[in-house]
Write a protein that holds these residues in place. Structure first.
Motif, PDB file in Angstrom:
ATOM      1  N   TYR A   1       5.956  32.039  32.472  1.00  0.00           N
ATOM      2  CA  TYR A   1       4.974  31.027  32.106  1.00  0.00           C
ATOM      3  C   TYR A   1       5.684  29.785  31.558  1.00  0.00           C
ATOM      4  O   TYR A   1       6.763  29.880  30.965  1.00  0.00           O
ATOM      5  CB  TYR A   1       4.010  31.554  31.049  1.00  0.00           C
ATOM      6  CG  TYR A   1       3.115  32.670  31.517  1.00  0.00           C
ATOM      7  CD1 TYR A   1       1.800  32.426  31.921  1.00  0.00           C
ATOM      8  CD2 TYR A   1       3.578  33.978  31.548  1.00  0.00           C
ATOM      9  CE1 TYR A   1       0.972  33.461  32.349  1.00  0.00           C
ATOM     10  CE2 TYR A   1       2.758  35.019  31.965  1.00  0.00           C
ATOM     11  CZ  TYR A   1       1.462  34.749  32.368  1.00  0.00           C
ATOM     12  OH  TYR A   1       0.650  35.781  32.793  1.00  0.00           O
TER      13      TYR A   1
ATOM     14  N   SER B   1       5.136  26.591  28.915  1.00  0.00           N
ATOM     15  CA  SER B   1       4.322  26.176  27.768  1.00  0.00           C
ATOM     16  C   SER B   1       4.967  24.981  27.074  1.00  0.00           C
ATOM     17  O   SER B   1       6.169  24.743  27.198  1.00  0.00           O
ATOM     18  CB  SER B   1       4.181  27.331  26.762  1.00  0.00           C
ATOM     19  OG  SER B   1       3.557  28.447  27.341  1.00  0.00           O
TER      20      SER B   1
ATOM     21  N   PRO C   1       2.048  34.957  27.953  1.00  0.00           N
ATOM     22  CA  PRO C   1       1.069  34.018  28.517  1.00  0.00           C
ATOM     23  C   PRO C   1       1.214  32.630  27.915  1.00  0.00           C
ATOM     24  O   PRO C   1       1.412  32.474  26.701  1.00  0.00           O
ATOM     25  CB  PRO C   1      -0.273  34.657  28.145  1.00  0.00           C
ATOM     26  CG  PRO C   1       0.024  36.121  28.073  1.00  0.00           C
ATOM     27  CD  PRO C   1       1.414  36.218  27.502  1.00  0.00           C
TER      28      PRO C   1
ATOM     29  N   ASP D   1       0.742  28.015  29.081  1.00  0.00           N
ATOM     30  CA  ASP D   1      -0.125  26.987  29.658  1.00  0.00           C
ATOM     31  C   ASP D   1      -0.235  27.110  31.175  1.00  0.00           C
ATOM     32  O   ASP D   1      -1.298  26.859  31.749  1.00  0.00           O
ATOM     33  CB  ASP D   1       0.412  25.599  29.293  1.00  0.00           C
ATOM     34  CG  ASP D   1       0.463  25.387  27.789  1.00  0.00           C
ATOM     35  OD1 ASP D   1      -0.345  26.004  27.071  1.00  0.00           O
ATOM     36  OD2 ASP D   1       1.321  24.607  27.327  1.00  0.00           O
ATOM     37  N   TYR D   2       0.875  27.454  31.834  1.00  0.00           N
ATOM     38  CA  TYR D   2       0.901  27.575  33.284  1.00  0.00           C
ATOM     39  C   TYR D   2       1.621  28.864  33.670  1.00  0.00           C
ATOM     40  O   TYR D   2       2.697  29.158  33.134  1.00  0.00           O
ATOM     41  CB  TYR D   2       1.634  26.396  33.935  1.00  0.00           C
ATOM     42  CG  TYR D   2       1.050  25.049  33.621  1.00  0.00           C
ATOM     43  CD1 TYR D   2       0.016  24.513  34.388  1.00  0.00           C
ATOM     44  CD2 TYR D   2       1.534  24.299  32.554  1.00  0.00           C
ATOM     45  CE1 TYR D   2      -0.520  23.277  34.089  1.00  0.00           C
ATOM     46  CE2 TYR D   2       1.006  23.065  32.246  1.00  0.00           C
ATOM     47  CZ  TYR D   2      -0.027  22.556  33.018  1.00  0.00           C
ATOM     48  OH  TYR D   2      -0.560  21.316  32.722  1.00  0.00           O
ATOM     49  N   LYS D   3       1.051  29.597  34.594  1.00  0.00           N
ATOM     50  CA  LYS D   3       1.741  30.767  35.126  1.00  0.00           C
ATOM     51  C   LYS D   3       2.505  30.356  36.380  1.00  0.00           C
ATOM     52  O   LYS D   3       1.964  29.691  37.262  1.00  0.00           O
ATOM     53  CB  LYS D   3       0.765  31.884  35.480  1.00  0.00           C
ATOM     54  CG  LYS D   3       1.481  33.159  35.947  1.00  0.00           C
ATOM     55  CD  LYS D   3       0.546  34.338  36.104  1.00  0.00           C
ATOM     56  CE  LYS D   3       1.344  35.587  36.466  1.00  0.00           C
ATOM     57  NZ  LYS D   3       0.470  36.780  36.614  1.00  0.00           N
TER      58      LYS D   3
ATOM     59  N   LYS E   1      -8.686  24.814  34.037  1.00  0.00           N
ATOM     60  CA  LYS E   1      -8.193  26.180  34.049  1.00  0.00           C
ATOM     61  C   LYS E   1      -8.388  26.789  35.434  1.00  0.00           C
ATOM     62  O   LYS E   1      -9.456  26.655  36.034  1.00  0.00           O
ATOM     63  CB  LYS E   1      -8.929  27.008  33.003  1.00  0.00           C
ATOM     64  CG  LYS E   1      -8.418  28.446  32.891  1.00  0.00           C
ATOM     65  CD  LYS E   1      -9.147  29.203  31.799  1.00  0.00           C
ATOM     66  CE  LYS E   1      -8.634  30.640  31.714  1.00  0.00           C
ATOM     67  NZ  LYS E   1      -9.320  31.422  30.643  1.00  0.00           N
ATOM     68  N   GLY E   2      -7.347  27.409  35.944  1.00  0.00           N
ATOM     69  CA  GLY E   2      -7.403  28.017  37.258  1.00  0.00           C
ATOM     70  C   GLY E   2      -6.891  27.138  38.381  1.00  0.00           C
ATOM     71  O   GLY E   2      -6.738  27.600  39.519  1.00  0.00           O
TER      72      GLY E   2
ATOM     73  N   ARG F   1      -0.200  27.956  38.207  1.00  0.00           N
ATOM     74  CA  ARG F   1      -1.643  27.992  37.994  1.00  0.00           C
ATOM     75  C   ARG F   1      -1.924  27.693  36.529  1.00  0.00           C
ATOM     76  O   ARG F   1      -1.311  28.284  35.642  1.00  0.00           O
ATOM     77  CB  ARG F   1      -2.204  29.373  38.355  1.00  0.00           C
ATOM     78  CG  ARG F   1      -3.750  29.457  38.215  1.00  0.00           C
ATOM     79  CD  ARG F   1      -4.264  30.821  38.629  1.00  0.00           C
ATOM     80  NE  ARG F   1      -3.757  31.862  37.738  1.00  0.00           N
ATOM     81  CZ  ARG F   1      -3.328  33.052  38.162  1.00  0.00           C
ATOM     82  NH1 ARG F   1      -3.303  33.335  39.438  1.00  0.00           N
ATOM     83  NH2 ARG F   1      -2.897  33.961  37.287  1.00  0.00           N
ATOM     84  N   LYS F   2      -2.831  26.763  36.293  1.00  0.00           N
ATOM     85  CA  LYS F   2      -3.158  26.409  34.907  1.00  0.00           C
ATOM     86  C   LYS F   2      -3.929  27.551  34.268  1.00  0.00           C
ATOM     87  O   LYS F   2      -4.965  27.989  34.796  1.00  0.00           O
ATOM     88  CB  LYS F   2      -3.958  25.110  34.850  1.00  0.00           C
ATOM     89  CG  LYS F   2      -4.217  24.633  33.435  1.00  0.00           C
ATOM     90  CD  LYS F   2      -4.703  23.207  33.384  1.00  0.00           C
ATOM     91  CE  LYS F   2      -5.043  22.765  31.963  1.00  0.00           C
ATOM     92  NZ  LYS F   2      -3.884  22.894  31.051  1.00  0.00           N
ATOM     93  N   GLU F   3      -3.427  28.003  33.128  1.00  0.00           N
ATOM     94  CA  GLU F   3      -4.015  29.155  32.467  1.00  0.00           C
ATOM     95  C   GLU F   3      -4.911  28.778  31.302  1.00  0.00           C
ATOM     96  O   GLU F   3      -5.821  29.518  30.942  1.00  0.00           O
ATOM     97  CB  GLU F   3      -2.896  30.073  31.953  1.00  0.00           C
ATOM     98  CG  GLU F   3      -2.035  30.665  33.070  1.00  0.00           C
ATOM     99  CD  GLU F   3      -2.805  31.693  33.889  1.00  0.00           C
ATOM    100  OE1 GLU F   3      -3.128  32.776  33.367  1.00  0.00           O
ATOM    101  OE2 GLU F   3      -3.087  31.393  35.081  1.00  0.00           O
ATOM    102  N   ARG F   4      -4.652  27.633  30.691  1.00  0.00           N
ATOM    103  CA  ARG F   4      -5.460  27.254  29.519  1.00  0.00           C
ATOM    104  C   ARG F   4      -5.355  25.748  29.284  1.00  0.00           C
ATOM    105  O   ARG F   4      -4.590  25.065  29.919  1.00  0.00           O
ATOM    106  CB  ARG F   4      -4.994  27.998  28.266  1.00  0.00           C
ATOM    107  CG  ARG F   4      -3.532  27.771  27.882  1.00  0.00           C
ATOM    108  CD  ARG F   4      -3.077  28.748  26.819  1.00  0.00           C
ATOM    109  NE  ARG F   4      -1.720  28.448  26.359  1.00  0.00           N
ATOM    110  CZ  ARG F   4      -0.990  29.246  25.601  1.00  0.00           C
ATOM    111  NH1 ARG F   4      -1.503  30.415  25.247  1.00  0.00           N
ATOM    112  NH2 ARG F   4       0.222  28.899  25.211  1.00  0.00           N
TER     113      ARG F   4
END
Length: 330
Positions: free
Chosen positions: A8, A10, A192, A194-196, A306-307, A327-330
Motif C-alpha cells: 500500500y 500512504s 492498509p 491510501d492506495y493499494k 474510493k475504489g 486502487r484508492k482505498e480511502r
C-alpha cells in the motif's frame, strides 16, 4: 485478477521548488576548464569517466542556488514525518529513487538523510539508472525481499523520488518537455493505506545510440519511436495480464514527457479512459516524481473517489517504461 503484491501507498507528499517555471531557459556562461578544478565541477569529471564529452554548456544549470538533490529529498522526508511521525521509528528501509546525479564528496545522499533525520535502524538504498521508472523497480525490490522472507509483512519503507538538474545535465532535449526539479515521499507498507498497489511493471531497453548528447534529430525520433512502441506493447500486455480493458480504469496518469507522448496515449486509449494531464507545471517533466506529483494534485482537488482504479504511466526520458496500477482505498 491481479498479481497482488499486498503493498500500500500512504502519506504522499511532494516538494517542488518555487523557482520551477513553466519554461526553463538553458543558461550558459563563459567557458571554464573544469579539469583544473574537479572538486568544483565533480559531475563533469564523472561524465568524463563514462565517456560523455558533450553535455550542457559550462555553467550552473541549476535553478536552486546552494541546494542539492539530497536537500530536496531531505525536505520531502521531513514533510512526510510531519504528517506521519510514527514512521520515524517504524521504517526499516529508505528507498531513494533518482535519475539525475549528485556528486557527494563526503556522504551518499541516502546516508545523509539517515544521519540528519536521526534514523536508527533504517537501511538506506539507492535505485537509479532506470530513467523515470525507479519507483516501479523499488516495488520489485520490496516484493522480492518479502518473497524471500527477508522482511516480514509488518515492515514499512519510506520511498522518496528526487531529481535535480545541474550541469552538465541538461533540461531541454529536442521536443520533450523541459526537465524540472522535484521530490516526493510516501510510505510503502503491507498495512492498509491510501492506495493499494495491484500490480506494477518496469522495463529498460537499449537506447538507439549510447550517448544521447551526440544525437541529431533523426536519432532522437528513432529512439522516440522505439520508446513509443515499447509503451504500446507493454500497456497491452499489462492490461491483458490483469484482465482489464482500458474502460475498466477510472483514469490514467501519464508522465509529462512530451506532447507527442500525450498524443500516443490518446490514440491508444481512444477516449475509453480519462487521461489526466495536470494543470500545474503542465509542460515540465518532473522525472521520477512526475506521476506522483500529478496524483498529489488530484488529491488536493478532491478529484478521486474510493475504489478508483488508477494507472500511473512512467516513461523516459530515453529508454525506460513503467506502470503502477493502484486502487484508492480511502
Amino acid at each position: 485478477m491481479y498479481n497482488n503484491p499486498s503493498m500500500y501507498i500512504s502519506s504522499l507528499v511532494v516538494n517542488v521548488p518555487q523557482s520551477n517555471k513553466l519554461t526553463y531557459k538553458l543558461s550558459s556562461s563563459k567557458e571554464t576548464n573544469w579539469k583544473e578544478n574537479k572538486t568544483e565541477f565533480p559531475l563533469y569529471a564523472l561524465f568524463s569517466e563514462f565517456g560523455i564529452t558533450q553535455a550542457s554548456p559550462m555553467g550552473n544549470n541549476s535553478l536552486l542556488e546552494n541546494t542539492t538533490m539530497s536537500d530536496l529529498a531531505l525536505k520531502s522526508v521531513e514533510n512526510l514525518l510531519e504528517i506521519n511521525p510514527s514512521i520515524h521509528k517504524e521504517a526499516d528501509f529508505l528507498l531513494y529513487c533518482h535519475e539525475t546525479n549528485e556528486a557527494s564528496l563526503y556522504i551518499t545522499p541516502t546516508l545523509k538523510i539517515k544521519k540528519l533525520l536521526h534514523f536508527k535502524k533504517l537501511t538506506p538504498v539507492s535505485i537509479s539508472y532506470q530513467g523515470s521508472t525507479a519507483a516501479s523497480s523499488s516495488l520489485f525490490f520490496l516484493e522480492t525481499m518479502s518473497d524471500e522472507d527477508r522482511i516480514s509483512n509488518n515492515k514499512k519503507t519510506i520511498l522518496t523520488t528526487t531529481d535535480l538538474i545541474c550541469a552538465p545535465q541538461i533540461r531541454n532535449f529536442f521536443s520533450t518537455f523541459p526537465k524540472g526539479d522535484a521530490s516526493s515521499a510516501c510510505v510503502i507498507s503491507h498495512s492498509p493505506g491510501d492506495y493499494k498497489i495491484l500490480d506494477y511493471y518496469q522495463k529498460s531497453f537499449p537506447a538507439i545510440d549510447q550517448n544521447p548528447y551526440e544525437w541529431d534529430t533523426h536519432k532522437f525520433l528513432l529512439n522516440e519511436q522505439n520508446l513509443f512502441q515499447e509503451v504500446t506493447v507493454g500497456l497491452t500486455e499489462f492490461l491483458n495480464k490483469n484482465n482489464l480493458q482500458p474502460s475498466d480504469l477510472n483514469l490514467a496518469i501519464p508522465q509529462n514527457l512530451s506532447e507527442s507522448f500525450f498524443q500516443l496515449l490518446r490514440g491508444y486509449f481512444k477516449n475509453q479512459v480519462h487521461l489526466s494531464i495536470r494543470e500545474k507545471l503542465k509542460e515540465n517533466n518532473l522525472l521520477n516524481s512526475d506521476c506522483f506529483y500529478s496524483l498529489h494534485e488530484l488529491e488536493k482537488q478532491n478529484a478521486l473517489n474510493k475504489g478508483d482504479l488508477i494507472l500511473l504511466i512512467q516513461a523516459g526520458p530515453l529508454a525506460d517504461f513503467g506502470l503502477i496500477l493502484i486502487r484508492k482505498e480511502r
